[in-house]
Design an enzyme around this catalytic site. Sequence first.
Site, PDB file in Angstrom:
ATOM      1  N   HIS A 129       1.603  -4.268  -0.407  1.00 51.86           N
ATOM      2  CA  HIS A 129       0.763  -4.129   0.782  1.00 51.86           C
ATOM      3  C   HIS A 129      -0.690  -4.151   0.288  1.00 51.86           C
ATOM      4  CE1 HIS A 129      -1.191  -1.927   4.110  1.00 51.86           C
ATOM      5  NE2 HIS A 129      -0.122  -2.202   4.828  1.00 51.86           N
TER       6      HIS A 129
ATOM      7  N   ASP B  13       3.796   3.373  -4.487  1.00 54.92           N
ATOM      8  CA  ASP B  13       3.513   3.385  -3.062  1.00 54.92           C
ATOM      9  C   ASP B  13       4.833   3.661  -2.339  1.00 54.92           C
ATOM     10  OD1 ASP B  13       3.085   2.822  -0.430  1.00 54.92           O
ATOM     11  OD2 ASP B  13       2.272   0.803  -0.738  1.00 54.92           O
TER      12      ASP B  13
ATOM     13  N   GLN C 145       6.948   3.157   2.433  1.00 54.07           N
ATOM     14  CA  GLN C 145       8.135   2.653   3.123  1.00 54.07           C
ATOM     15  C   GLN C 145       9.442   3.206   2.556  1.00 54.07           C
ATOM     16  OE1 GLN C 145       8.128   0.969   5.862  1.00 54.07           O
ATOM     17  NE2 GLN C 145       6.036   0.210   5.969  1.00 54.07           N
TER      18      GLN C 145
ATOM     19  N   LYS D  18       4.496   7.328   9.351  1.00 54.89           N
ATOM     20  CA  LYS D  18       5.669   6.451   9.186  1.00 54.89           C
ATOM     21  C   LYS D  18       6.954   7.257   9.025  1.00 54.89           C
ATOM     22  CE  LYS D  18       3.027   2.794   6.862  1.00 54.89           C
ATOM     23  NZ  LYS D  18       2.968   1.687   7.811  1.00 54.89           N
TER      24      LYS D  18
ATOM     25  N   CYS E  69      -0.114  -7.196   6.472  1.00 55.47           N
ATOM     26  CA  CYS E  69      -1.024  -6.657   5.441  1.00 55.47           C
ATOM     27  C   CYS E  69      -0.487  -6.916   4.042  1.00 55.47           C
ATOM     28  CB  CYS E  69      -1.278  -5.163   5.620  1.00 55.47           C
ATOM     29  SG  CYS E  69      -2.132  -4.783   7.138  1.00 55.47           S
TER      30      CYS E  69
HETATM   31  N1  PMP Z   1       2.013   0.598   1.725  1.00 59.43           N
HETATM   32  C1  PMP Z   1       2.993   0.062   2.457  1.00 59.43           C
HETATM   33  C2  PMP Z   1       4.185  -0.516   1.768  1.00 59.43           C
HETATM   34  C3  PMP Z   1       2.890   0.050   3.847  1.00 59.43           C
HETATM   35  O1  PMP Z   1       3.863  -0.482   4.594  1.00 59.43           O
HETATM   36  C4  PMP Z   1       1.746   0.628   4.463  1.00 59.43           C
HETATM   37  C5  PMP Z   1       1.574   0.639   5.959  1.00 59.43           C
HETATM   38  N2  PMP Z   1       1.909  -0.546   6.609  1.00 59.43           N
HETATM   39  C6  PMP Z   1       0.772   1.182   3.636  1.00 59.43           C
HETATM   40  C7  PMP Z   1       0.931   1.146   2.276  1.00 59.43           C
HETATM   41  C8  PMP Z   1      -0.463   1.785   4.175  1.00 59.43           C
HETATM   42  O2  PMP Z   1      -0.177   2.900   4.973  1.00 59.43           O
HETATM   43  P1  PMP Z   1      -1.341   3.609   5.758  1.00 59.43           P
HETATM   44  O3  PMP Z   1      -1.964   2.548   6.619  1.00 59.43           O
HETATM   45  O4  PMP Z   1      -0.657   4.658   6.543  1.00 59.43           O
HETATM   46  O5  PMP Z   1      -2.281   4.121   4.751  1.00 59.43           O
END
Ligand code: PMP
Length: 409
Positions: free
Chosen positions: A123, A200, A203, A226, A366
């Site tokens: 991401h 990270d 997910q 999430k 993203c």
């Molecule tokens: N890493 C991953 C794998 C994600 O799916 C997301 C959110 N789509 C993020 C990071 C970022 O999360 P946040 O916008 O809540 O900081």
Amino acid sequence: MPIDAVKLREDFPILHRRVGDAPLVYLDSAATTQKPLAVLDAEREFYLTRNAAVHRGAHRLAEEATEAYERARATVAAFVGARPEETVFTRNATEGINLIAYALGTAGRIRPGDRIVVTEMEHHANLVPWQQLAERTGARLEWLTLTDEGRLDLDGLDRLLDERTRVVALTHQSNVLGTVNPVRRIADRAHAVGALVVVDGAQSVPHRPLDVTDLGADALVFSGHKMLGPSGVGVLWGRYGLLESLPPFLTGGSMVELVEMDRTTFLPPPQRFEAGVPMTAQAVGLAAAVDYLNALGMAEVAAHEDELTGYALRLLREIPGVRIIGPADPVDRGSAVSFTVDGIHPHDVGQVLDERGIAVRVGHHCARPVARRFGVPATTRASFHVYNTPDEVEALAAGVRAAQAYFAR
Ligand code: PMP
């Protein structure tokens, strides 16, 4: 006990709303999950009875607010097998990664010519901060590439790991491909060359049991919104020794020990990394989400989602012209299912689904390099959580077929 999603949906009033004439089918939990009443009630109860600025003031309310905040920290830490003093509240996963990357740079731990390793499935939140750090320090950013199935090509690891490798930053579970990565195996090899491993977990933490000791990483980030919790609160877990060795990210009140006009000393972790009045009600709400998930059992949550994912993959694979982007079998993969439909732009697929009340995400999610790797401008992504049902998976498949019928005219 297996999850009874139909019954559990009573806890999520938003799932009873309609979109036009159709009932809402919410298949966008990888973007953000819906919140059970227990979470909304916990936040409301905090504001109604205990609201005060934490770690300040010698009055009863401040004391109770501080207690609630620190209890929330302990609950959230325990959820991932961590200790409270290693658990920092952030705004979200993004902030956690920025914190670590920035602090490593400030600490002088990344030098010109050093190597920072990421993967092609990150991401942007776990890519851009490392690009910035590399730029700031003169380090080289390199990455593990992907196989056609959407898994990490681990053959590339040897080339990327040597004594100049300072950091390996990778996602535990891809938000586009659904792939679950073998973090432990990669972490052990990274540690053998002395690199730090940053994971990270945005997910993975919301979807399956996770224990930081088993994970084998040095740091882990995730987001409350999430995992059935409120937005505006996330978590950075770090090995205490790592956190203790890092300088602050944001500075100001609440994180200082002694301040003079020309110098300041800082509190130990986690306070060192929590400048200003924190997001107290949100932390309390996140702890309520953790209690809710614990009551269900994370193994049951994972089993429920695995079943839905397997069913979705099967129904989508049966539709001619549908291509799954990511592992097509429900093995070592999570509940984000991305796909394309021949001859129909993902935005059009999304629109037909929306007209039927089905909420999915379309775009690059993203993670632009992933779309580029698979030669698609965008994908349609369905993603699940505890409240989804097999009926909703069938509605998705029927919606995709309806889009095909509509655009074939
Ligand atoms: N890493 C991953 C794998 C994600 O799916 C997301 C959110 N789509 C993020 C990071 C970022 O999360 P946040 O916008 O809540 O900081």
